[in-house]
Scaffold this active site. Structure first.
Site, PDB file in Angstrom:
ATOM      1  N   THR A 100     -28.118  28.145  14.181  1.00 45.41           N
ATOM      2  CA  THR A 100     -26.790  27.716  13.776  1.00 45.41           C
ATOM      3  C   THR A 100     -26.071  27.049  14.948  1.00 45.41           C
ATOM      4  O   THR A 100     -26.462  27.209  16.108  1.00 45.41           O
ATOM      5  CB  THR A 100     -25.955  28.908  13.267  1.00 45.41           C
ATOM      6  OG1 THR A 100     -25.739  29.831  14.340  1.00 45.41           O
ATOM      7  CG2 THR A 100     -26.654  29.610  12.116  1.00 45.41           C
ATOM      8  N   LYS A 129     -27.653  29.133  22.362  1.00 48.39           N
ATOM      9  CA  LYS A 129     -27.451  29.776  23.654  1.00 48.39           C
ATOM     10  C   LYS A 129     -26.324  30.816  23.649  1.00 48.39           C
ATOM     11  O   LYS A 129     -26.240  31.646  24.556  1.00 48.39           O
ATOM     12  CB  LYS A 129     -27.188  28.724  24.737  1.00 48.39           C
ATOM     13  CG  LYS A 129     -25.891  27.961  24.603  1.00 48.39           C
ATOM     14  CD  LYS A 129     -25.728  26.905  25.694  1.00 48.39           C
ATOM     15  CE  LYS A 129     -26.606  25.709  25.508  1.00 48.39           C
ATOM     16  NZ  LYS A 129     -26.259  24.881  24.341  1.00 48.39           N
ATOM     17  N   GLU A 153     -36.493  30.571  24.325  1.00 47.80           N
ATOM     18  CA  GLU A 153     -36.900  29.509  25.245  1.00 47.80           C
ATOM     19  C   GLU A 153     -36.049  28.252  25.126  1.00 47.80           C
ATOM     20  O   GLU A 153     -35.761  27.573  26.108  1.00 47.80           O
ATOM     21  CB  GLU A 153     -38.372  29.152  25.020  1.00 47.80           C
ATOM     22  CG  GLU A 153     -38.943  28.208  26.063  1.00 47.80           C
ATOM     23  CD  GLU A 153     -38.898  28.823  27.459  1.00 47.80           C
ATOM     24  OE1 GLU A 153     -38.030  28.411  28.265  1.00 47.80           O
ATOM     25  OE2 GLU A 153     -39.707  29.717  27.732  1.00 47.80           O
ATOM     26  N   GLU A 213     -20.999  14.016  21.843  1.00 46.19           N
ATOM     27  CA  GLU A 213     -20.419  14.582  20.629  1.00 46.19           C
ATOM     28  C   GLU A 213     -19.102  13.894  20.285  1.00 46.19           C
ATOM     29  O   GLU A 213     -18.485  13.234  21.125  1.00 46.19           O
ATOM     30  CB  GLU A 213     -20.167  16.082  20.823  1.00 46.19           C
ATOM     31  CG  GLU A 213     -21.407  16.902  21.120  1.00 46.19           C
ATOM     32  CD  GLU A 213     -22.320  17.044  19.918  1.00 46.19           C
ATOM     33  OE1 GLU A 213     -21.849  16.843  18.776  1.00 46.19           O
ATOM     34  OE2 GLU A 213     -23.515  17.336  20.120  1.00 46.19           O
ATOM     35  N   ASP A 224     -20.459  23.555  28.560  1.00 50.02           N
ATOM     36  CA  ASP A 224     -21.865  23.636  28.150  1.00 50.02           C
ATOM     37  C   ASP A 224     -22.741  24.011  29.338  1.00 50.02           C
ATOM     38  O   ASP A 224     -23.634  24.859  29.217  1.00 50.02           O
ATOM     39  CB  ASP A 224     -22.317  22.299  27.559  1.00 50.02           C
ATOM     40  CG  ASP A 224     -23.795  22.293  27.200  1.00 50.02           C
ATOM     41  OD1 ASP A 224     -24.161  22.914  26.187  1.00 50.02           O
ATOM     42  OD2 ASP A 224     -24.590  21.678  27.950  1.00 50.02           O
ATOM     43  N   LYS A 228     -25.090  27.416  29.870  1.00 50.88           N
ATOM     44  CA  LYS A 228     -26.503  27.395  30.251  1.00 50.88           C
ATOM     45  C   LYS A 228     -26.734  28.137  31.564  1.00 50.88           C
ATOM     46  O   LYS A 228     -27.761  28.817  31.731  1.00 50.88           O
ATOM     47  CB  LYS A 228     -26.993  25.950  30.352  1.00 50.88           C
ATOM     48  CG  LYS A 228     -27.097  25.262  28.996  1.00 50.88           C
ATOM     49  CD  LYS A 228     -27.571  23.833  29.128  1.00 50.88           C
ATOM     50  CE  LYS A 228     -27.715  23.182  27.741  1.00 50.88           C
ATOM     51  NZ  LYS A 228     -28.114  21.760  27.825  1.00 50.88           N
TER      52      LYS A 228
END
Length: 349
Positions: A100, A129, A153, A213, A224, A228
Site C-alpha cells: 500500500t 518502508k 528488502e 510526485e 523520504d 529510508k
C-alpha cells in the site's frame, strides 16, 4: 510432492502489477525448482475493489481489468467488498504482501496490516518502508514469537540486496556506519539545476517524466530520505528510531549559485544519508553535502542510488543500483517471496 503457497496482496499499484506479471512469468520455474505452486488468493485496493479466490486469482485478468476499467470487474469471480484489514484478518493465506502507499508520518495502516498477519502466524513481506521506519522492533519481535518470517528488502533500494546481503553473507559482522544517496527526486533536481535549468522548470519536467510526485515536498524536504535512513539504521544497527529522530535538512534552500560555486571548486552537491554511533547511541542525519567530483558518490545520477555499509570485519562495502525501473521493485518483493519458500521449509533440499 508439490506444496501450495497462498499470497494475499494489499495494494495493486505499479509495483503490485509488476510483481503479478513477474510471478506469472516465473510460476513454472518456481514450480519446477522449488516444487511450490504460488497462488495469489486475495488482492485489496483502496479504490479499485478487492478480489478473493482461494483457488487462485487470474492475475492476467486482474491486470487487464485495472488497465481497461480502472477497477476490478464486479461480475468477475472472486470480486469482494472486503477491505485491506479485513483481508489481513480473515482470508486464508500463507504470506501477506504489504504494497500500500506510504504514510510517512505514521506508517499506518501498513503496520496494522502486518500485525494482523503475524498475529495469525502468517508470514509478511513489505515494500512499504513505513512499518520498518516506525515499528520495526515491535514487528520483528512479534514475527519471532509467532515463528513467522518477516522480510522487507524493497523498502530502501528496490530489488538491490542490502538486507539480504547483510543477513546471508556478513555473518557476525557488526555494522558501525551507513552512508548513501537514496532519493532519486533530489538527485534529479540538483543535476538539472547544475545544467542551468530553472527550479520550476525542473519540477515540471520531472513530473512529466515520472521522477517527481505531484507534491514533491516529502522528497525535497528530506522526509523520504529520512525514512529510508531510519529503515537502514533500525535493521542494520538496532537504532529503534523513527524518521522524526533523524536530523534532517532537505534541498529546499539550495540555490543555483551554491551549485555553481561548488562546481568551481571541483565539488558537487548531493543529498546524503548518514548513520553512525556516537557516545554509544545510533544517530542519523540527512543533509545536502559537497562531495568531490572524484568521489564515487558524485557519479550517482538520476534514479540511481548508492549505499555504503561499514562493518568491523569487512570495512566498507558499497552497493550501487543503476537506474531502476518498476521491474526492479517487483523483483525485490519476488526475492523476499523466494526466501519465504526456501526458509519456510516448503521445499526440502
Amino acid at each position: 510432492m508439490t506444496k501450495e503457497l497462498k499470497v494475499a496482496m494489499l495494494g495493486f499499484g505499479s509495483a503490485g502489477k509488476a510483481f503479478a506479471k513477474l510471478l506469472m512469468d516465473k510460476h513454472g520455474e518456481i514450480l519446477d525448482k522449488y516444487k511450490c505452486d504460488v497462488k495469489v488468493v486475495a488482492i485489496a485496493t483502496n479504490s479499485k475493489g478487492s478480489m478473493v479466490d482461494e483457488d487462485g486469482i487470474d492475475l492476467e485478468l486482474a491486470i487487464s481489468d485495472v488497465k481497461n476499467l480502472n477497477h476490478f470487474d464486479k461480475k468477475r469471480k472472486g470480486y469482494s467488498n472486503l477491505n485491506s484489514i479485513e483481508i489481513a484478518e480473515k482470508v486464508n493465506y500463507d504470506v501477506i504482501m504489504e504494497l500500500t502507499p506510504l504514510k510517512i508520518f505514521t506508517g499506518q495502516p501498513a503496520i496494522d496490516h502486518i500485525k494482523a498477519a503475524l498475529n495469525r502466524k502468517k508470514h509478511a513481506i513489505t515494500a512499504n518502508k513505513g512499518p520498518i521506519a516506525w515499528a520495526y522492533e515491535e514487528l520483528r519481535d512479534l514475527a519471532k514469537r509467532q515463528n513467522s518470517l518477516f522480510y522487507y528488502e524493497t523498502t530502501v533500494m528496490d530489488g538491490t540486496p542490502v538486507f539480504n546481503l547483510v543477513d546471508e553473507t556478513l555473518d557476525l559482522c557488526k555494522v558501525t556506519e551507513v552512508n548513501g544517496i537514496l532519493n532519486s527526486t533530489t538527485n534529479f533536481i540538483l543535476e538539472e539545476i547544475a545544467k542551468g535549468k530553472a527550479y520550476d522548470d525542473v519540477i515540471v519536467e520531472g513530473k512529466e517524466r515520472g521522477f517527481i510526485e505531484a507534491d514533491p515536498a516529502m522528497d525535497i524536504e528530506g522526509w523520504d530520505a529520512a525514512a529510508k535512513t531510519a529503515v537502514l539504521l533500525n535493521v542494520l544497527m538496532g537504532a529503534n528510531i523513527t524518521p522524526v529522530d533523524i536530523e534532517r535538512k532537505g534541498i529546499e534552500d539550495i540555490t543555483a549559485e551554491q551549485i555553481e560555486y561548488a562546481n568551481k571548486r571541483g565539488n558537487i552537491i548531493k543529498l546524503i544519508c548518514h548513520g553512525s554511533i556516537k557516545n554509544g547511541k545510533v544517530i542519523g542525519k540527512v543533509e545536502p553535502k559537497e562531495i568531490s567530483q572524484d568521489d564515487i558518490y558524485s557519479n550517482i545520477k538520476g534514479t540511481s542510488s548508492i549505499v555504503t555499509i561499514t562493518t568491523d570485519l569487512m570495512r566498507d562495502l558499497t552497493i550501487v543500483e543503476h537506474d531502476p525501473e518498476i521491474e526492479q521493485t517487483a523483483y525485490g518483493v519476488f526475492s523476499d517471496l523466494l526466501r519465504v519458500i526456501r526458509f519456510n521449509k516448503i521445499i526440502e533440499y
